[in-house]
Design a protein around this motif. Structure first.
Motif, PDB file in Angstrom:
ATOM      1  N   PHE A 161     -21.941  11.079  -6.786  1.00 46.99           N
ATOM      2  CA  PHE A 161     -23.188  11.359  -7.345  1.00 46.99           C
ATOM      3  C   PHE A 161     -23.349  12.323  -8.215  1.00 46.99           C
ATOM      4  CE2 PHE A 161     -27.257  13.293  -6.222  1.00 46.99           C
ATOM      5  CZ  PHE A 161     -28.120  12.203  -6.407  1.00 46.99           C
ATOM      6  N   LEU A 162     -23.811  12.406  -9.590  1.00 47.77           N
ATOM      7  CA  LEU A 162     -24.206  13.233 -10.472  1.00 47.77           C
ATOM      8  C   LEU A 162     -23.095  14.216 -10.684  1.00 47.77           C
ATOM      9  CD1 LEU A 162     -28.077  13.758  -9.564  1.00 47.77           C
ATOM     10  CD2 LEU A 162     -26.850  12.375 -11.432  1.00 47.77           C
ATOM     11  N   GLY A 163     -21.749  13.968 -10.372  1.00 51.16           N
ATOM     12  CA  GLY A 163     -20.754  15.088 -10.485  1.00 51.16           C
ATOM     13  C   GLY A 163     -20.749  15.874  -9.371  1.00 51.16           C
ATOM     14  N   LYS A 164     -21.711  15.896  -8.676  1.00 54.21           N
ATOM     15  CA  LYS A 164     -22.077  16.917  -7.411  1.00 54.21           C
ATOM     16  C   LYS A 164     -21.043  16.551  -6.322  1.00 54.21           C
ATOM     17  CE  LYS A 164     -24.692  19.571  -9.872  1.00 54.21           C
ATOM     18  NZ  LYS A 164     -24.171  20.958 -10.414  1.00 54.21           N
ATOM     19  N   MET A 165     -21.099  15.198  -5.941  1.00 55.73           N
ATOM     20  CA  MET A 165     -20.305  14.811  -4.444  1.00 55.73           C
ATOM     21  C   MET A 165     -19.713  13.362  -4.891  1.00 55.73           C
ATOM     22  SD  MET A 165     -22.403  13.713  -1.258  1.00 55.73           S
ATOM     23  CE  MET A 165     -23.234  12.407  -1.905  1.00 55.73           C
ATOM     24  N   ASN A 166     -18.399  13.577  -4.164  1.00 57.58           N
ATOM     25  CA  ASN A 166     -17.471  12.553  -4.251  1.00 57.58           C
ATOM     26  C   ASN A 166     -16.937  12.442  -2.884  1.00 57.58           C
ATOM     27  OD1 ASN A 166     -14.020  12.002  -5.406  1.00 57.58           O
ATOM     28  ND2 ASN A 166     -15.763  10.485  -5.207  1.00 57.58           N
ATOM     29  N   ILE A 167     -17.236  11.115  -2.138  1.00 58.81           N
ATOM     30  CA  ILE A 167     -16.736  10.959  -0.925  1.00 58.81           C
ATOM     31  C   ILE A 167     -15.992   9.502  -0.984  1.00 58.81           C
ATOM     32  CG2 ILE A 167     -18.190  12.447   0.464  1.00 58.81           C
ATOM     33  CD1 ILE A 167     -20.059   9.989   0.945  1.00 58.81           C
ATOM     34  N   GLY A 168     -15.170   9.273   0.101  1.00 55.72           N
ATOM     35  CA  GLY A 168     -14.580   7.952  -0.031  1.00 55.72           C
ATOM     36  C   GLY A 168     -13.829   7.645   1.294  1.00 55.72           C
ATOM     37  N   VAL A 169     -13.608   6.432   1.438  1.00 54.84           N
ATOM     38  CA  VAL A 169     -12.852   6.218   2.665  1.00 54.84           C
ATOM     39  C   VAL A 169     -11.504   5.081   2.188  1.00 54.84           C
ATOM     40  CG1 VAL A 169     -14.571   6.354   4.331  1.00 54.84           C
ATOM     41  CG2 VAL A 169     -14.272   4.179   2.800  1.00 54.84           C
ATOM     42  N   ILE A 170     -10.406   5.079   2.815  1.00 53.57           N
ATOM     43  CA  ILE A 170      -9.490   4.456   2.436  1.00 53.57           C
ATOM     44  C   ILE A 170      -8.883   3.711   3.810  1.00 53.57           C
ATOM     45  CG2 ILE A 170      -6.900   4.690   1.544  1.00 53.57           C
ATOM     46  CD1 ILE A 170      -7.461   7.370   0.578  1.00 53.57           C
ATOM     47  N   TYR A 171      -8.236   2.411   3.494  1.00 53.72           N
ATOM     48  CA  TYR A 171      -7.625   1.700   4.691  1.00 53.72           C
ATOM     49  C   TYR A 171      -6.639   1.001   4.116  1.00 53.72           C
ATOM     50  CZ  TYR A 171      -6.377  -2.042   7.740  1.00 53.72           C
ATOM     51  OH  TYR A 171      -5.371  -2.805   8.435  1.00 53.72           O
ATOM     52  N   TYR A 172      -5.433   0.905   4.427  1.00 54.23           N
ATOM     53  CA  TYR A 172      -4.490  -0.081   4.101  1.00 54.23           C
ATOM     54  C   TYR A 172      -3.415  -0.483   5.308  1.00 54.23           C
ATOM     55  CZ  TYR A 172      -1.213   3.993   3.296  1.00 54.23           C
ATOM     56  OH  TYR A 172      -0.477   5.134   3.496  1.00 54.23           O
ATOM     57  N   HIS A 173      -2.882  -1.493   5.141  1.00 54.51           N
ATOM     58  CA  HIS A 173      -1.949  -1.884   6.346  1.00 54.51           C
ATOM     59  C   HIS A 173      -0.418  -2.002   5.592  1.00 54.51           C
ATOM     60  CE1 HIS A 173      -0.059  -4.144   9.371  1.00 54.51           C
ATOM     61  NE2 HIS A 173       0.424  -5.161   8.449  1.00 54.51           N
ATOM     62  N   ALA A 174       0.433  -1.332   6.091  1.00 51.50           N
ATOM     63  CA  ALA A 174       1.867  -1.204   5.481  1.00 51.50           C
ATOM     64  C   ALA A 174       2.767  -1.937   6.743  1.00 51.50           C
ATOM     65  CB  ALA A 174       2.468   0.004   5.371  1.00 51.50           C
ATOM     66  N   SER A 175       3.515  -3.044   6.122  1.00 51.35           N
ATOM     67  CA  SER A 175       4.468  -3.729   6.971  1.00 51.35           C
ATOM     68  C   SER A 175       5.841  -3.766   6.298  1.00 51.35           C
ATOM     69  CB  SER A 175       3.957  -5.076   7.455  1.00 51.35           C
ATOM     70  OG  SER A 175       3.909  -5.910   6.058  1.00 51.35           O
ATOM     71  N   PHE A 176       6.920  -3.745   7.021  1.00 49.96           N
ATOM     72  CA  PHE A 176       8.443  -3.890   6.594  1.00 49.96           C
ATOM     73  C   PHE A 176       9.215  -4.856   7.203  1.00 49.96           C
ATOM     74  CE2 PHE A 176       6.481   0.506   6.395  1.00 49.96           C
ATOM     75  CZ  PHE A 176       6.973   0.938   5.237  1.00 49.96           C
ATOM     76  N   ASP A 177      10.082  -5.218   6.622  1.00 49.68           N
ATOM     77  CA  ASP A 177      10.898  -6.279   7.049  1.00 49.68           C
ATOM     78  C   ASP A 177      12.017  -5.887   8.085  1.00 49.68           C
ATOM     79  OD1 ASP A 177      12.659  -5.005   5.299  1.00 49.68           O
ATOM     80  OD2 ASP A 177      13.812  -6.763   4.669  1.00 49.68           O
ATOM     81  N   LYS A 178      12.069  -4.528   8.204  1.00 49.85           N
ATOM     82  CA  LYS A 178      13.060  -4.247   9.399  1.00 49.85           C
ATOM     83  C   LYS A 178      12.339  -2.967  10.043  1.00 49.85           C
ATOM     84  CE  LYS A 178      17.238  -5.258   6.689  1.00 49.85           C
ATOM     85  NZ  LYS A 178      16.810  -5.698   5.641  1.00 49.85           N
ATOM     86  N   GLU A 179      12.413  -2.761  11.272  1.00 45.34           N
ATOM     87  CA  GLU A 179      12.171  -1.744  12.215  1.00 45.34           C
ATOM     88  C   GLU A 179      12.763  -0.294  11.640  1.00 45.34           C
ATOM     89  OE1 GLU A 179      10.320  -1.507  15.202  1.00 45.34           O
ATOM     90  OE2 GLU A 179       9.811  -3.765  15.550  1.00 45.34           O
ATOM     91  N   PHE A 180      11.802   0.762  11.738  1.00 48.89           N
ATOM     92  CA  PHE A 180      12.590   2.171  11.493  1.00 48.89           C
ATOM     93  C   PHE A 180      13.077   2.446  12.799  1.00 48.89           C
ATOM     94  CE2 PHE A 180       9.577   1.905   7.860  1.00 48.89           C
ATOM     95  CZ  PHE A 180      10.260   2.690   6.984  1.00 48.89           C
ATOM     96  N   GLU A 181      14.390   3.061  12.509  1.00 53.13           N
ATOM     97  CA  GLU A 181      15.005   3.466  14.078  1.00 53.13           C
ATOM     98  C   GLU A 181      14.492   5.096  14.139  1.00 53.13           C
ATOM     99  OE1 GLU A 181      19.647   3.476  14.634  1.00 53.13           O
ATOM    100  OE2 GLU A 181      19.168   5.195  13.167  1.00 53.13           O
ATOM    101  N   SER A 182      14.168   5.153  15.333  1.00 56.93           N
ATOM    102  CA  SER A 182      13.759   6.452  15.833  1.00 56.93           C
ATOM    103  C   SER A 182      14.646   7.111  16.876  1.00 56.93           C
ATOM    104  CB  SER A 182      12.286   5.946  16.826  1.00 56.93           C
ATOM    105  OG  SER A 182      11.707   7.302  17.273  1.00 56.93           O
TER     106      SER A 182
END
Length: 356
Positions: A161-182
């Motif tokens: 808005f008029l160079g005075k305000m910038n707000i945003g939302v992000i969503y994404y889903h990430a998947s892998f073919d193998k499990e991460f070892e914890s």
């Protein structure tokens, strides 16, 4: 190879071979890009990166850490969606993405299906570590090459808005073919992750408020700051970061003590940049704490850091640079053959005389 046509179209191809690698096409990257056609701000097929907010959810593999400029690294300046043209072989997206503009709103949608280097546990078939060197010279390095696959799908809704305000939302889903070892309850584990983030940048005359909070399904990482331009010659900034020990994200690069790592850290940073009649002063003080053990220390640790940098040009073509850095950290040291957390004070004084 880069080809630009009519300022709206670009095609790129990169082929790289590291010393010691047998294949002349060990790494290749490509993209087709369209820009500024109607409501389509950017459209990319191929390799790309995303930079939004303060880097907690999405950022390129590279970012600025603390340095001689006490103001610039603190508040990130996002480049949104852009083509990937680097020879670094990690943390970029391969697929398709577009950024659309509707008046004050921008909508970014992206999909990626890529491989990455990883060490795979021979017993359970899980990912034990992610490789970022890009070297594929010897058998153990070749075994890691493209050993795992990742898929991402998501979007960003951004309002300006008029160079005075910038707000945003992000969503994404990430998947892998193998499990991460914890190896501990705070490590990345599983093979499917969701990330929700919101960011803001609000400007009131000479004051700018900025920040981001990101939820990974387990905990919330956040960074919030203020930048105050008292005058054209004096700028003040301060930020607070809180990255829980059970927060993990493979695709972010936030402001931190450990070069972009966004977990197990709490810190407060304050800096000033002051242009005086005979030079420029940069000064910052950062205090930080690692609540849980790190790869360097087996227990929690803390530290603080101060930097003073002064540049002056007393006569034409001659420049003097003075720098003093104070760093007081807790590190693991050997005391009577026993490992213990001890304070280590490190001080650096540096002087440069530059004549052009």
């Amino acid at each position: 190879f880069l080809y630009n046509f009519d300022k709206n179209y670009q095609a790129g191809l990169l082929i790289e071979k590291d010393p010691g690698e047998t294949s002349y096409t060990d790494f290749s990257s490509f993209h087709l890009q369209i820009k500024d056609l109607g409501f389509v701000k950017t459209l990319i097929a191929g390799d790309y990166v995303l930079e939004y907010g303060q880097g907690l959810a999405l950022w390129s593999p590279f970012g600025f850490s603390k340095g001689a400029d006490s103001i610039y690294p603190v508040k990130k300046k996002a480049r949104y969606l852009h083509a990937y043209t680097s020879a670094a072989e990690y943390r970029f997206f391969r697929g398709a993405a577009t950024r659309l503009s509707f008046d004050d709103f921008n909508l970014t949608a992206f999909y990626s299906n890529n491989t990455f280097d990883a060490s795979i546990d021979s017993v359970n078939g899980e990912i034990s570590s992610v490789g970022i060197s890009g070297f594929h010279r010897f058998e153990n390095e070749l075994d890691k090459k493209a050993a795992a696959k990742e898929k991402l799908i998501g979007g960003v809704l951004d309002y300006r808005f008029l160079g005075k305000m910038n707000i945003g939302v992000i969503y994404y889903h990430a998947s892998f073919d193998k499990e991460f070892e914890s190896t501990s309850i705070y490590d990345l584990s599983g093979k499917s992750f969701n990330y929700f983030s919101t960011y803001y940048d609000i400007n009131f005359s000479k004051i700018s408020l900025f920040g981001e909070a990101n939820y990974n399904g387990t905990s919330v990482a956040s960074v919030n700051g203020i930048q105050f331009s008292v005058s054209s010659n004096f700028i003040f900034t301060s930020s607070i970061r809180s990255y829980p020990r059970n927060y993990n994200n493979l695709f972010g690069f936030g402001f931190s003590e450990r070069s972009g790592k966004i977990n197990n850290e709490v810190g407060v940073y304050t800096g000033i940049k002051w242009k005086i009649p005979f030079g420029i002063i940069n000064l910052y003080y950062d205090i930080f704490n690692f609540p849980y053990r790190t790869s360097e220390n087996s227990l929690s640790s803390e530290g603080d850091e101060l930097l003073f940098d002064f540049v002056t040009s007393p006569i034409s073509k001659f420049e003097i640079k003075l720098r003093y850095k104070y760093e007081n950290k807790e590190v693991t040291g050997l005391i009577n053959t026993n490992e213990m957390i001890v304070k280590r004070l490190k001080q650096i004084a540096r002087t440069e005389f530059v004549y052009n």
